[in-house]
Design a protein around this motif. Structure first.
Motif, PDB file in Angstrom:
ATOM      1  N   ASP A 279      19.011  -0.488   3.783  1.00  0.00           N
ATOM      2  CA  ASP A 279      19.326  -1.614   2.893  1.00  0.00           C
ATOM      3  C   ASP A 279      19.998  -1.151   1.602  1.00  0.00           C
ATOM      4  O   ASP A 279      20.985  -1.734   1.168  1.00  0.00           O
ATOM      5  CB  ASP A 279      18.009  -2.345   2.596  1.00  0.00           C
ATOM      6  CG  ASP A 279      18.140  -3.440   1.565  1.00  0.00           C
ATOM      7  OD1 ASP A 279      18.654  -4.507   1.920  1.00  0.00           O
ATOM      8  OD2 ASP A 279      17.731  -3.217   0.414  1.00  0.00           O
ATOM      9  N   HIS A 283      23.619  -2.259   0.223  1.00  0.00           N
ATOM     10  CA  HIS A 283      23.904  -2.907  -1.072  1.00  0.00           C
ATOM     11  C   HIS A 283      25.061  -2.196  -1.771  1.00  0.00           C
ATOM     12  O   HIS A 283      25.870  -2.828  -2.448  1.00  0.00           O
ATOM     13  CB  HIS A 283      22.666  -2.880  -1.974  1.00  0.00           C
ATOM     14  CG  HIS A 283      21.652  -3.938  -1.659  1.00  0.00           C
ATOM     15  ND1 HIS A 283      21.890  -5.275  -1.870  1.00  0.00           N
ATOM     16  CD2 HIS A 283      20.393  -3.856  -1.166  1.00  0.00           C
ATOM     17  CE1 HIS A 283      20.808  -5.977  -1.514  1.00  0.00           C
ATOM     18  NE2 HIS A 283      19.884  -5.133  -1.079  1.00  0.00           N
ATOM     19  N   HIS A 322      15.652  -8.100   7.457  1.00  0.00           N
ATOM     20  CA  HIS A 322      16.827  -8.958   7.245  1.00  0.00           C
ATOM     21  C   HIS A 322      18.060  -8.099   7.439  1.00  0.00           C
ATOM     22  O   HIS A 322      17.969  -6.874   7.468  1.00  0.00           O
ATOM     23  CB  HIS A 322      16.817  -9.561   5.831  1.00  0.00           C
ATOM     24  CG  HIS A 322      16.634  -8.526   4.760  1.00  0.00           C
ATOM     25  ND1 HIS A 322      17.619  -7.657   4.392  1.00  0.00           N
ATOM     26  CD2 HIS A 322      15.539  -8.196   4.017  1.00  0.00           C
ATOM     27  CE1 HIS A 322      17.174  -6.847   3.452  1.00  0.00           C
ATOM     28  NE2 HIS A 322      15.892  -7.131   3.206  1.00  0.00           N
ATOM     29  N   HIS A 360      21.976  -9.438   0.822  1.00  0.00           N
ATOM     30  CA  HIS A 360      21.363  -9.763   2.111  1.00  0.00           C
ATOM     31  C   HIS A 360      22.145 -10.873   2.801  1.00  0.00           C
ATOM     32  O   HIS A 360      22.813 -11.670   2.144  1.00  0.00           O
ATOM     33  CB  HIS A 360      19.913 -10.200   1.916  1.00  0.00           C
ATOM     34  CG  HIS A 360      19.063  -9.099   1.353  1.00  0.00           C
ATOM     35  ND1 HIS A 360      17.727  -9.255   1.084  1.00  0.00           N
ATOM     36  CD2 HIS A 360      19.363  -7.822   1.013  1.00  0.00           C
ATOM     37  CE1 HIS A 360      17.243  -8.126   0.608  1.00  0.00           C
ATOM     38  NE2 HIS A 360      18.224  -7.236   0.539  1.00  0.00           N
TER      39      HIS A 360
HETATM   40 ZN   LIG Z   1      17.945  -5.322  -0.129  1.00  0.00          ZN
END
Ligand SMILES: [Zn+2]
Length: 396
Positions: A279, A283, A322, A360
């Motif tokens: 993640d 980003h 996610h 996300h």
């Molecule tokens: Zn995140």
């Protein structure tokens, strides 16, 4: 919760044989496993790739097969089991954060983004670790981010805001977890080496609670105790490419040690393994780091599959909280990339990948499962269903 010696296991094995054969889904004495290690109860290893949408999995699968000449472990796992899709929306809206999705998986209830282990109104929600520990099932979590970060915290703590790292750390040392490993020592130590300004040294309290507390690979390798708190970085652990130069264990190494310890519990276990920084790299829209984190996560899955091969009552579930960034290999006005262009995935500048955003994404994420209860994870599920199915496997 005890780390039983071999004799105790042998006794339990003989009792299991005396009680007769048969496979039971929950806490009856079940079948003896095929391999050398004896397990009497169903266990679960839950892998959560933070931000691991189908985009980064597709890129990792392509890179692994073409450039590394090897199938991903998760591909092999899915081939012997079941594949499904998971909706991830939170109480707040169609796009979740890791706190709300972690809470959905850990407790089976939707909550607002930013909230850990509670409803949006502040009511406590029992999590899988608490339910399991009440039945004597060993529980643990390992991650590449801070152990106080939203995903691990969802299994260890209850706070109204995910930023409450010092309070989450306090709840971690009071939790039932037998294994907690990742980064985040900053939140456990007083100001000379950490950021706790209330004078409380949580490392000392953790030791009073029976944890061995270790800070590097050497400490981890010398661990022979029953409870382990491993804090290998101030906050998040470094991305995989810089970790390789340091005395910091990999996610795979941590997973292997966690499984070694938790498997000693004859009541079964629940281990949560988070690839926490897929993640973070997404980003940043850094495909090389996202790929490195995905491959490290896949290595941890492979190590769990090796343990599963010896222990037929372990179900492995791989999912994500996610999607993030939504990376995809794509063409441009000059045409589509060739297989040689995949090498650019590990360079700073990668012309063949485009990103939807640096945030996300509200798309469904995959769930892959193998082991005795894999068929529970087929179809289109919600993230709260992951919780319900794990509860059914463990009899919670
Ligand atoms: Zn995140």
């Amino acid at each position: 919760m005890k780390r039983y010696v071999r004799f105790a296991l042998l006794g339990a094995l003989l009792l299991a044989i005396a009680c007769g054969p048969g496979r039971f889904r929950t806490h009856d004495v079940g079948e003896v496993s095929r391999g050398g290690t004896q397990t009497q109860h169903h266990s679960v290893v839950l892998f959560i790739g933070d931000g691991m949408g189908i985009g980064i999995i597709s890129i990792g699968k392509m890179y692994s097969e073409v450039s590394l000449g090897a199938e991903l472990n998760m591909t092999e796992l899915a081939s012997s089991g079941t594949v499904g899709y998971v909706t991830t929306h939170s109480k707040t809206g169609p796009v979740t954060d890791s706190a709300a999705s972690g809470t959905a998986i850990a407790t089976g209830s939707k909550t607002a983004n930013g909230v850990v282990g509670m409803t949006e109104d502040g009511d406590f929600l029992d999590n899988l670790f608490e339910l399991a520990a009440r039945q004597g099932i060993a529980v643990g979590v390992v991650t590449t981010t801070s152990v106080t970060d939203a995903t691990p915290a969802s299994f260890l703590a209850h706070v109204p805001a995910r930023e409450m790292h010092p309070e989450i750390a306090e709840q971690i040392v009071e939790s039932d977890a037998q294994i907690v490993m990742g980064g985040g020592y900053w939140y456990f130590l007083p100001p000379d080496s950490g950021m706790r300004d209330n004078g409380v040294n949580l490392v000392e309290i953790a030791r009073q609670k029976g944890f061995d507390v270790v800070f590097d690979r050497e400490g981890l390798e010398s661990f022979r105790g029953e409870r382990l708190l491993g804090l290998f970085a101030r906050e998040s652990m470094p991305f995989e490419r810089s970790r390789l130069e340091q005395e910091i264990p990999s996610l795979g190494e941590m997973t292997e040690i966690a499984l070694d310890v938790l498997r000693q519990d004859p009541d079964g276990f629940l281990l949560v393994v988070e690839g926490g920084r897929i993640d973070h790299a997404e980003h940043d829209n850094s495909i090389s780091d996202a790929l490195g984190e995905l491959l490290a996560f896949d290595d941890a899955i492979g190590r769990a599959m090796q343990v599963q091969a010896e222990d037929s009552l372990i179900t492995i579930v791989v999912t994500a909280d996610h999607d993030c960034g939504g990376p995809g290999i794509t063409g441009d006005e000059y045409g589509y990339p060739g297989y040689d262009d995949l090498e650019s995935l590990v360079s700073e500048q990668c012309p063949i990948v485009q990103w939807i955003s640096g945030y996300h994404i509200g798309t469904m994420v995959p769930v892959l499962a193998s082991g005795p209860d894999h068929e529970l994870f087929g179809g289109i599920l919600d993230n709260t269903d992951i919780n319900h199915r794990i509860r059914s496997i463990l009899g919670l």
